[in-house]
Design a protein around this motif. Sequence first.
Motif, short mmCIF file in Angstrom:
data_model
loop_
_atom_site.label_atom_id
_atom_site.label_comp_id
_atom_site.label_asym_id
_atom_site.label_seq_id
_atom_site.Cartn_x
_atom_site.Cartn_y
_atom_site.Cartn_z
N MET A 1 -11.28 -13.14 19.35
CA MET A 1 -10.38 -12.28 18.58
C MET A 1 -9.26 -13.12 17.97
SD MET A 1 -10.16 -9.05 21.22
CE MET A 1 -9.30 -7.99 20.07
N SER A 2 -8.79 -12.68 16.79
CA SER A 2 -7.76 -13.45 16.11
C SER A 2 -6.43 -13.35 16.85
CB SER A 2 -7.59 -12.94 14.68
OG SER A 2 -6.89 -11.72 14.66
N SER A 3 -5.54 -14.25 16.51
CA SER A 3 -4.21 -14.27 17.13
C SER A 3 -3.19 -13.48 16.31
CB SER A 3 -3.74 -15.72 17.30
OG SER A 3 -3.69 -16.38 16.04
N LEU A 4 -3.64 -12.67 15.36
CA LEU A 4 -2.73 -11.87 14.56
C LEU A 4 -2.00 -10.85 15.43
CD1 LEU A 4 -4.96 -11.19 11.43
CD2 LEU A 4 -2.82 -12.49 11.45
N ARG A 5 -0.69 -10.75 15.23
CA ARG A 5 0.12 -9.79 15.97
C ARG A 5 0.25 -8.49 15.19
NH1 ARG A 5 5.45 -13.00 15.91
NH2 ARG A 5 4.66 -13.22 13.76
N SER A 6 0.76 -7.47 15.83
CA SER A 6 0.94 -6.18 15.16
C SER A 6 1.84 -6.32 13.94
CB SER A 6 1.52 -5.15 16.13
OG SER A 6 0.61 -4.87 17.15
N VAL A 7 2.87 -7.15 14.04
CA VAL A 7 3.78 -7.35 12.91
C VAL A 7 3.06 -8.04 11.76
CG1 VAL A 7 4.66 -9.57 13.75
CG2 VAL A 7 6.09 -8.13 12.25
N ASP A 8 2.12 -8.94 12.08
CA ASP A 8 1.34 -9.60 11.03
C ASP A 8 0.44 -8.60 10.32
OD1 ASP A 8 2.42 -12.09 11.80
OD2 ASP A 8 0.83 -12.39 13.28
N LEU A 9 -0.22 -7.75 11.10
CA LEU A 9 -1.11 -6.75 10.51
C LEU A 9 -0.32 -5.76 9.66
CD1 LEU A 9 -3.39 -6.07 13.61
CD2 LEU A 9 -4.03 -7.28 11.51
N GLY A 10 0.92 -5.45 10.08
CA GLY A 10 1.77 -4.58 9.28
C GLY A 10 2.12 -5.20 7.94
N LEU A 11 2.40 -6.49 7.94
CA LEU A 11 2.70 -7.21 6.70
C LEU A 11 1.49 -7.19 5.77
CD1 LEU A 11 4.32 -9.22 4.89
CD2 LEU A 11 3.29 -11.05 6.29
N ILE A 12 0.32 -7.46 6.33
CA ILE A 12 -0.91 -7.49 5.53
C ILE A 12 -1.15 -6.13 4.89
CG2 ILE A 12 -3.42 -7.73 5.68
CD1 ILE A 12 -2.84 -9.75 8.02
N ASP A 13 -0.99 -5.07 5.67
CA ASP A 13 -1.19 -3.72 5.15
C ASP A 13 -0.22 -3.42 4.02
OD1 ASP A 13 -2.20 -0.85 5.43
OD2 ASP A 13 -0.06 -0.58 5.80
N GLU A 14 1.03 -3.83 4.18
CA GLU A 14 2.05 -3.55 3.17
C GLU A 14 1.79 -4.30 1.87
OE1 GLU A 14 5.45 -1.51 1.87
OE2 GLU A 14 4.39 -1.34 3.79
N VAL A 15 1.43 -5.56 1.97
CA VAL A 15 1.26 -6.41 0.78
C VAL A 15 -0.04 -6.09 0.03
CG1 VAL A 15 0.93 -8.79 0.01
CG2 VAL A 15 2.67 -8.26 1.72
N LEU A 16 -1.10 -5.73 0.77
CA LEU A 16 -2.40 -5.50 0.13
C LEU A 16 -2.65 -4.04 -0.20
CD1 LEU A 16 -4.73 -7.85 2.20
CD2 LEU A 16 -3.57 -8.32 0.04
N ARG A 17 -1.75 -3.18 0.16
CA ARG A 17 -1.96 -1.76 -0.09
C ARG A 17 -1.99 -1.50 -1.59
NH1 ARG A 17 2.43 1.90 2.41
NH2 ARG A 17 1.78 0.73 4.24
N GLY A 18 -2.93 -0.64 -2.03
CA GLY A 18 -3.07 -0.33 -3.45
C GLY A 18 -2.29 0.90 -3.87
N GLY A 19 -1.12 1.10 -3.34
CA GLY A 19 -0.29 2.22 -3.75
C GLY A 19 -0.31 3.39 -2.78
N GLU A 20 -1.36 3.51 -1.97
CA GLU A 20 -1.46 4.59 -1.00
C GLU A 20 -1.98 4.04 0.32
OE1 GLU A 20 -3.35 8.26 -2.33
OE2 GLU A 20 -3.44 7.40 -4.33
N ARG A 21 -1.58 4.65 1.42
CA ARG A 21 -2.05 4.20 2.72
C ARG A 21 -3.56 4.41 2.81
NH1 ARG A 21 0.39 2.50 6.97
NH2 ARG A 21 2.43 3.08 6.12
N GLY A 22 -4.24 3.40 3.33
CA GLY A 22 -5.70 3.47 3.41
C GLY A 22 -6.38 2.76 2.26
N TYR A 23 -5.67 2.54 1.17
CA TYR A 23 -6.23 1.84 0.03
C TYR A 23 -5.97 0.34 0.16
CZ TYR A 23 -7.24 6.06 -2.66
OH TYR A 23 -7.77 7.24 -3.10
N ILE A 24 -6.83 -0.46 -0.45
CA ILE A 24 -6.64 -1.91 -0.50
C ILE A 24 -6.77 -2.35 -1.95
CG2 ILE A 24 -7.52 -4.17 0.21
CD1 ILE A 24 -6.22 -2.69 2.49
N LEU A 25 -5.69 -2.83 -2.53
CA LEU A 25 -5.65 -3.31 -3.90
C LEU A 25 -6.32 -2.31 -4.83
CD1 LEU A 25 -6.28 -7.11 -3.15
CD2 LEU A 25 -4.10 -5.95 -3.58
#
Length: 292
Positions: A1-25
Amino acid sequence: MSSLRSVDLGLIDEVLRGGERGYILDFSNRTFADFFIRELDIDIDAPEYAKEGTSKGKRLRCFLGLVDNSTAGRTLRVLWDHREALRPAGQPDPFPRAAGQFASLITNLEGNAPSNPVNVVQAPKVEMIEFDRFQQRLMSIRDLAPHERGYEFERFLKDLFDAFRMTAREPFRLVGEQIDGSFVLEGDTYLLEAKWLNKKVGQAELGAFHAKLDQKASWTRGLFVSFGGFTDVGLHAFGRGRRLICMEGRDIKNALEEGISIDRAISLKVRHAAETGEVFTPLKKLLARFEN
């Protein structure tokens, strides 16, 4: 399993979100899966990655938590490159610190990489969509008798939706009404009304279909496909801000000619309707607005 923390996953979700939660770019379900197949040789649709939910955001989050550091880092790198390719030149990044934070994440992940991939589900062979065959089939329907033409148009749409993994259902009958089918797009269920008439559809047909939607669950949406199009008077009288969107035969033909997935074409119409309230705008106009 990766060493990504919850805060890292939160950052990824925020930056890659395509305008709505659940969307990606800018990805639809289909293009998201194809991107992972072509860029990473990974099946992001595998059941292992849907344990937290089936939206693209939840699948990505689950995937990043399960795989090894090297795979997670490589995934973030290609997603970041895609994000940057979408951003107009000279436009400020809405997340000014994102580039540095992502670079740091990727460096840390790749610096702690195992020799062999872990928890990676290899991609299946890419199913090639035969756009030309669908286009020829659509045009061949014109030569059929009216009654047969309507049924064949419904079958054509079901096959087209299934080709793009939209879980289409054949026509079904409820008490007192006929539904031409249904499909799932981005987690939402749409009822289908399909017409191939020798005239454009007006307010009466649109209103009748909307009345069917009003009898269903509040989250049900509708797609009205009229091969011959819609009258301007009918669209104006029908109004704005409704629970359905409209597609004409020319939209389907243009999508097939340009190699545009049908789920992407419908998603553009959904987004435009959400932003403007308009139930119908030709696909070519939407492509000029959203794709350029």
